[in-house]
Design an enzyme around this catalytic site. Structure first.
Site, PDB file in Angstrom:
ATOM      1  N   LYS A  93     -19.808  -9.167 -35.607  1.00 30.07           N
ATOM      2  CA  LYS A  93     -18.679  -8.346 -35.392  1.00 30.07           C
ATOM      3  C   LYS A  93     -18.919  -6.998 -36.230  1.00 30.07           C
ATOM      4  O   LYS A  93     -19.700  -6.950 -37.396  1.00 30.07           O
ATOM      5  CB  LYS A  93     -17.492  -9.026 -35.946  1.00 30.07           C
ATOM      6  CG  LYS A  93     -16.227  -8.353 -35.420  1.00 30.07           C
ATOM      7  CD  LYS A  93     -15.736  -9.302 -34.262  1.00 30.07           C
ATOM      8  CE  LYS A  93     -14.264  -8.646 -33.786  1.00 30.07           C
ATOM      9  NZ  LYS A  93     -13.722  -9.330 -32.684  1.00 30.07           N
ATOM     10  N   GLY A 193       4.689 -12.313 -26.348  1.00 30.07           N
ATOM     11  CA  GLY A 193       3.692 -11.022 -26.391  1.00 30.07           C
ATOM     12  C   GLY A 193       3.249 -11.107 -24.788  1.00 30.07           C
ATOM     13  O   GLY A 193       2.382 -11.709 -24.247  1.00 30.07           O
ATOM     14  N   VAL A 194       3.717  -9.927 -24.217  1.00 31.57           N
ATOM     15  CA  VAL A 194       3.323  -9.516 -22.872  1.00 31.57           C
ATOM     16  C   VAL A 194       2.588  -8.293 -22.658  1.00 31.57           C
ATOM     17  O   VAL A 194       3.025  -7.462 -21.978  1.00 31.57           O
ATOM     18  CB  VAL A 194       4.480  -9.735 -21.881  1.00 31.57           C
ATOM     19  CG1 VAL A 194       4.911 -11.260 -21.641  1.00 31.57           C
ATOM     20  CG2 VAL A 194       5.760  -9.178 -22.275  1.00 31.57           C
ATOM     21  N   GLY A 195       1.714  -8.188 -23.428  1.00 24.55           N
ATOM     22  CA  GLY A 195       0.888  -7.018 -23.625  1.00 24.55           C
ATOM     23  C   GLY A 195      -0.497  -7.117 -22.733  1.00 24.55           C
ATOM     24  O   GLY A 195       0.120  -7.904 -21.595  1.00 24.55           O
ATOM     25  N   HIS A 196      -1.622  -6.719 -22.843  1.00 24.71           N
ATOM     26  CA  HIS A 196      -2.843  -6.893 -21.986  1.00 24.71           C
ATOM     27  C   HIS A 196      -2.845  -8.080 -21.255  1.00 24.71           C
ATOM     28  O   HIS A 196      -3.023  -8.320 -20.259  1.00 24.71           O
ATOM     29  CB  HIS A 196      -3.969  -6.539 -22.416  1.00 24.71           C
ATOM     30  CG  HIS A 196      -4.012  -4.779 -22.851  1.00 24.71           C
ATOM     31  ND1 HIS A 196      -3.501  -4.371 -23.964  1.00 24.71           N
ATOM     32  CD2 HIS A 196      -4.273  -3.852 -21.930  1.00 24.71           C
ATOM     33  CE1 HIS A 196      -3.498  -2.894 -23.855  1.00 24.71           C
ATOM     34  NE2 HIS A 196      -3.923  -2.645 -22.482  1.00 24.71           N
ATOM     35  N   VAL A 197      -2.865  -9.278 -22.206  1.00 27.03           N
ATOM     36  CA  VAL A 197      -3.337 -10.552 -21.640  1.00 27.03           C
ATOM     37  C   VAL A 197      -1.949 -11.401 -21.402  1.00 27.03           C
ATOM     38  O   VAL A 197      -2.207 -11.788 -20.194  1.00 27.03           O
ATOM     39  CB  VAL A 197      -3.828 -11.437 -22.955  1.00 27.03           C
ATOM     40  CG1 VAL A 197      -4.212 -12.816 -22.439  1.00 27.03           C
ATOM     41  CG2 VAL A 197      -5.261 -10.757 -23.373  1.00 27.03           C
TER      42      VAL A 197
END
Ligand code: NAD
Length: 363
Positions: A93, A193-197
């Site tokens: 990382k 959480g309804v963001g990108h994923v």
């Protein structure tokens, strides 16, 4: 070109750098460039299974010690994520210390690319929090050891749809383990959480006929997704008390903790968020004692890593999705092992990952 500072575990001294040898990192590189203002750390945790592939995070850390701790912890996590997902990759990382909204420039990312190139393929970079496909394109001007490039450059683009597919697979396998069938029709699933994923996961669940509800702190996103799929909304304070079959955390880490676990009224926790267990041992055990099945996050959210891995050959999304489907069988294996051996699912997953690493060390 600035000086390359490689800190190996043999050379490190002091409390902060002691962390490197504690977690057995192979190489840690500190990158500084006065002209572009670059301050970055690249951490290669383990390359037994292959080159260390992991995202580049850009974050306004309070100080370098915090950045070092974060990159060491995240790179170690990547070793286990790749191992449990059957990928021939090691764990690595990188972090850039800076505000992604103010401190970005093409020159900064090109300079970072030069440092990646120094490592001659031991570390391969990718997108993460605070970095984009555009940043990866700038890095690619200096090194070929970069993934997550825009699709028009032959890259894999946004990994989130593939991550969501993997989470969906993990969720179905958890249902099969608990109810004997992976049919989610009419099962109540709460996506936090309804963001990108999360949004992509809602789409898979809705097509399957699940009764989906959602929660988000961003009112605009919440409105958009609830209208698009015609689904109900749960306020953020009520998420942990909601009576549902499956709770899918797709927002923050450390949300499974002393306060939230006693409140949960679900049979399964299965979501995309990284590091969901505030303490891997204590909170894994609390879920086990409450009879709640937990699908290990680092396994079921590996679709994004699988997506960039497939870019190392010749990227094609169908191949990435096919590989991601294997998350289903691996989740079933792990949940079965955990229930037979009366251990937590997190422990079971770590044991399988360790076994793969030990086998690689013997050859
Ligand atoms: P994102 O930033 O696009 O979405 C996160 C959403 O969560 C946002 O809409 C945000 O408003 C919402 N949120 C934040 N705090 C909340 C709270 N307290 N309650 C409800 N909602 C809240 O992020 P993403 O890319 O969708 O990733 C989601 C999670 O999955 C993160 O933990 C990320 O580390 C993990 N993950 C993502 C990927 C990927 O491919 N994007 C891969 C592996 C893991």
């Amino acid at each position: 070109m600035s000086e390359l500072n490689i800190l190996t575990s043999q050379e490190t001294k002091g409390a902060v750098f002691g962390l490197i040898s504690q977690m057995n990192h192979e190489v840690v590189v500190y990158c500084y460039d006065k002209e572009t203002g670059l301050k970055a750390i690249i951490a290669v945790h383990n390359t037994l299974l292959g080159p260390a592939l992991g995202g580049l995070r850009m974050w306004a850390y309070k100080n370098e010690a915090d950045a070092l701790e974060d990159v060491l912890r995240l790179s170690r996590g990547m070793t286990y994520k790749a191992a449990i997902s059957g990928l021939d990759l090691g764990g690595g990382k990188a972090v850039i210390i800076g505000d992604s909204k103010k401190d970005k420039s093409p020159a900064l990312f090109r300079k970072f690319g030069q440092y990646v190139n120094y490592l001659a393929g031991k570390y391969i970079t990718a997108e993460d929090v605070g970095t984009s496909t555009e940043d990866m394109a700038n890095i690619a001007k200096e090194t070929r050891f970069v993934t997550g490039l825009p699709q028009d450059m032959g890259g894999s683009g946004d990994p989130s749809p593939v991550t969501a597919y993997g989470v969906f697979m993990g969720l179905k396998a958890s249902a099969k383990h608990v109810w004997g069938s992976d049919d989610l029709h009419s099962k109540k699933v709460l996506v936090q959480g309804v963001g990108h994923v999360g949004r992509n996961l809602v789409s898979y669940l809705s097509k399957e006929g699940a009764v989906v509800s959602i929660s988000d702190i961003n009112q605009q996103t919440l409105k958009q997704v609830s209208e698009e799929f015609n689904i109900s909304v749960v306020s953020p304070e009520k998420v942990f008390d909601a009576e549902v079959d499956i709770y899918a955390p797709c927002a923050l880490g450390a949300i499974l903790n002393n306060d939230t676990i006693p409140r949960l009224r679900c049979s399964i926790v299965s979501g995309a968020a990284n590091n969901q267990l505030a303490d891997e041992v204590i909170h894994g055990q609390m879920l086990l004692e409450r009879g709640i099945v937990y699908a290990p996050d680092f396994l079921i959210n590996a679709g994004g890593l699988i997506n960039v891995y497939s870019e190392l050959k010749k990227f094609d999304r169908a191949t990435a999705l096919k590989h991601t489907e294997k998350i289903y069988d691996q989740t079933l294996n792990i949940l079965k092992k955990a229930s037979v051996e009366k251990i937590t699912s997190h422990q079971a997953a770590m044991m399988l990952a360790e076994q793969r690493l030990e086998a690689a060390a013997r050859h």
